[in-house]
Scaffold this motif. Structure first.
Motif, mmCIF file in Angstrom:
data_model
loop_
_atom_site.group_PDB
_atom_site.id
_atom_site.type_symbol
_atom_site.label_atom_id
_atom_site.label_comp_id
_atom_site.label_asym_id
_atom_site.label_seq_id
_atom_site.Cartn_x
_atom_site.Cartn_y
_atom_site.Cartn_z
ATOM 1 N N SER A 1 72.904 75.272 76.921
ATOM 2 C CA SER A 1 73.213 75.949 75.749
ATOM 3 C C SER A 1 74.483 75.058 75.417
ATOM 4 O O SER A 1 75.208 74.373 76.231
ATOM 5 C CB SER A 1 73.486 77.365 75.829
ATOM 6 N N THR A 2 74.704 74.925 73.836
ATOM 7 C CA THR A 2 75.845 74.356 73.536
ATOM 8 C C THR A 2 76.453 75.129 72.563
ATOM 9 O O THR A 2 75.694 75.572 71.609
ATOM 10 C CB THR A 2 75.772 72.979 73.283
ATOM 11 N N GLN B 1 86.233 83.171 72.882
ATOM 12 C CA GLN B 1 85.077 83.986 72.233
ATOM 13 C C GLN B 1 83.940 83.179 72.217
ATOM 14 O O GLN B 1 82.745 83.464 72.497
ATOM 15 C CB GLN B 1 85.658 84.445 70.891
ATOM 16 N N ILE B 2 84.103 81.801 71.896
ATOM 17 C CA ILE B 2 82.890 80.854 71.758
ATOM 18 C C ILE B 2 82.655 80.709 73.250
ATOM 19 O O ILE B 2 81.136 80.707 73.255
ATOM 20 C CB ILE B 2 83.420 79.388 70.932
ATOM 21 N N SER B 3 83.183 80.483 74.245
ATOM 22 C CA SER B 3 82.820 80.414 75.493
ATOM 23 C C SER B 3 81.710 81.412 75.898
ATOM 24 O O SER B 3 80.800 81.368 76.394
ATOM 25 C CB SER B 3 83.956 80.143 76.684
ATOM 26 N N LYS B 4 82.268 82.802 75.611
ATOM 27 C CA LYS B 4 81.360 83.739 75.814
ATOM 28 C C LYS B 4 80.003 83.928 75.139
ATOM 29 O O LYS B 4 79.160 84.090 75.810
ATOM 30 C CB LYS B 4 82.288 85.184 75.276
ATOM 31 N N ARG B 5 80.009 83.373 73.972
ATOM 32 C CA ARG B 5 78.891 83.226 73.185
ATOM 33 C C ARG B 5 77.805 82.295 73.815
ATOM 34 O O ARG B 5 76.767 82.349 73.749
ATOM 35 C CB ARG B 5 79.309 82.751 71.631
ATOM 36 N N SER C 1 72.809 80.997 76.974
ATOM 37 C CA SER C 1 72.474 80.428 78.189
ATOM 38 C C SER C 1 71.600 81.458 78.894
ATOM 39 O O SER C 1 71.625 82.455 78.897
ATOM 40 C CB SER C 1 73.319 79.798 79.159
ATOM 41 N N PRO C 2 70.812 80.757 79.699
ATOM 42 C CA PRO C 2 69.985 81.783 80.694
ATOM 43 C C PRO C 2 70.699 82.263 81.886
ATOM 44 O O PRO C 2 70.223 82.996 82.656
ATOM 45 C CB PRO C 2 68.720 80.913 81.252
ATOM 46 N N PHE C 3 72.144 81.998 81.933
ATOM 47 C CA PHE C 3 72.970 82.457 83.126
ATOM 48 C C PHE C 3 73.889 83.063 82.998
ATOM 49 O O PHE C 3 74.408 83.450 81.736
ATOM 50 C CB PHE C 3 73.734 81.159 83.696
ATOM 51 N N LYS C 4 74.514 84.014 83.830
ATOM 52 C CA LYS C 4 75.777 84.789 83.958
ATOM 53 C C LYS C 4 76.863 83.904 84.295
ATOM 54 O O LYS C 4 76.542 83.263 84.866
ATOM 55 C CB LYS C 4 75.323 86.014 84.770
ATOM 56 N N VAL C 5 78.063 84.420 83.904
ATOM 57 C CA VAL C 5 79.105 83.968 84.100
ATOM 58 C C VAL C 5 79.208 83.403 85.675
ATOM 59 O O VAL C 5 79.560 82.668 86.309
ATOM 60 C CB VAL C 5 80.359 84.818 83.610
ATOM 61 N N GLY C 6 78.842 84.481 86.358
ATOM 62 C CA GLY C 6 78.918 84.507 88.069
ATOM 63 C C GLY C 6 77.989 83.436 88.303
ATOM 64 O O GLY C 6 78.175 82.897 89.414
ATOM 65 N N ASP C 7 76.960 82.970 87.619
ATOM 66 C CA ASP C 7 76.105 81.880 87.942
ATOM 67 C C ASP C 7 76.447 80.457 88.304
ATOM 68 O O ASP C 7 76.038 79.575 89.019
ATOM 69 C CB ASP C 7 74.539 81.933 87.405
ATOM 70 N N ILE C 8 77.509 80.440 87.487
ATOM 71 C CA ILE C 8 77.928 78.966 87.181
ATOM 72 C C ILE C 8 78.692 78.547 88.593
ATOM 73 O O ILE C 8 79.684 78.978 89.266
ATOM 74 C CB ILE C 8 79.045 79.061 86.157
#
Ligand code: ADP
Ligand code: MG
Length: 375
Positions: free
Chosen positions: A220-221, A318-322, A327-334
């Protein structure tokens, strides 16, 4: 074997890298700097300037100083975004015979790829001078969101500059490559790029292809094409001018030379506050009144700068959250977060990123050099 240079052709600044003894490193330009402003100008004496010299005379020679050309490359004149950006730049633009864009410098009109070529030519020449050999091949990076037309126009710019463009690669992909994050399969990488004129965030995943070679896919971008270090500089500039007006009654913004010195002082103060907590803004003889020449002398603290920058940092988060939600991921997956763009040297931005992603971002490779290194 002929050497190939890697080029980050940025909206605000460019950087060039080369592999020597197996390691990529930045090549300094003729001025001894590691990045080159993406600015081209026809000076008042009819000389073509590229880079820092062009940037420095921009405010006093606005009609003949072309910057942020990357916003226009591969676009049509009638596009809404082009018309909006056109209104914000001081140089002249017109529609070309085929509906494209031309910008004016001196009494000539140029296509965006010709302007980009002038920048690339300087980068090429400076690299040749440093390395003592001719360079004919390059890898050039572009934003992940660039379409085929924009990519082709970037290739064309290379060609005009005398470069055979071996590859066009995505900037976030280059950043991930610079850290070697293509090595681990399924690795999920966020590239947070806060540059001079734009903010981009990309969520990448390392996937293994059939031939065994790992590929980096953009999952995602997102971003804001009008959110960058330059916006912070503008707000700082207005703060300085307002403070000075309070004590002197004079608005130095109205004088082009005064304005140029304010702009430079604003960016300089901002950069200094990335490493110190307080800085002095000192512009001797900024103006004069009945009592004689006036000096501008002000203190700016990091805390005040963070106040001035807060709205922009919040917008980027805010854009990062979007982007994460798309994306197919959760923040914790990164697994990894990479900082890209000179503006991410600002501690408040690093802190905001760390808080959002819950981990320390990578910045072992300088954020304004990492894309060229990856290229
Ligand atoms: P771009 O990708 O738009 O070409 P860069 O990645 O070179 O741009 O980022 C340029 C921006 O980074 C400018 O606004 C500049 O003022 C800012 N910048 C550079 N160094 C620092 C620093 N030490 N602290 C804060 N901002 C910085
Ligand atoms: Mg950049």
């Amino acid at each position: 074997m002929a050497k190939i240079i890697g080029i980050d052709l940025g909206t605000t600044n460019c950087a060039v890298a080369i592999v020597q003894s197996g390691e990529p490193s930045i090549i300094e330009n003729a001025e001894g700097a590691r990045t080159t402003p993406s600015v081209v100008a026809m000076s008042k004496t009819g000389e073509r300037l590229v880079g820092l010299l062009a940037k420095r005379q921009g405010v006093t020679n606005p009609k003949n100083t072309v910057y942020q050309i990357k916003r226009f490359i591969g676009h049509n004149f009638d596009e809404e975004a082009v018309q909006k950006d056109k209104a914000a730049v001081p140089f002249e633009m017109r529609k070309s015979a085929n509906g494209g864009i031309e910008v004016q410098m001196g009494d000539k009109w140029y296509r965006p790829e010709e302007i980009s070529a002038m920048i690339l030519q300087k980068l090429k020449q400076d690299a040749e001078a440093k390395l003592g050999e001719t360079i004919t091949e390059a890898v050039i990076t572009v934003p992940a969101y660039f379409n085929d037309t924009q990519r082709q126009a970037t290739r064309d710019a290379g060609k005009i500059a005398g470069l055979d463009v071996k590859r066009i690669i995505n900037e976030p992909t280059a950043a991930a490559l610079a850290y070697g994050f293509n090595k681990k399969k399924n690795e999920k990488v966020v590239v947070f790029d806060f540059g001079g004129g734009t903010f981009d965030i990309s969520v990448l995943e390392v996937a293994s292809a059939e031939d065994g070679e790992n590929s980096i896919e953009v999952r995602s971008t997102d971003g804001d094409a009008h959110l960058g270090g330059k916006d912070l500089d503008q707000n700082i500039m207005h703060w300085i001018a307002d403070e000075f007006k309070k004590e002197s009654g004079i608005d130095v913004r109205n004088d082009p030379l005064g304005r140029q010195r304010l702009d430079e002082a604003a960016e300089k103060a901002k950069i200094e506050l990335s490493s110190s907590l307080e800085t002095e803004i000192n512009i001797p003889f900024i103006t004069s009144d009945a009592s004689g020449p006036r000096n501008l002398l002000l203190k700016l603290t990091r805390a005040k700068l963070e106040d001035i920058a807060r709205e922009y940092i919040d917008r980027a988060m805010q854009i990062s959250k979007r982007a994460m939600e798309a994306s197919p991921f959760k923040v914790g997956d990164i697994n990894e977060v990479i900082l890209v763009g000179g503006q991410t040297r600002m501690p408040a931005i690093q802190k905001a990123v760390e808080e959002f992603f819950g981990k320390k971002p990578h910045m072992g490779v300088n954020p304004d050099e990492v894309v060229a290194i990856g290229a």
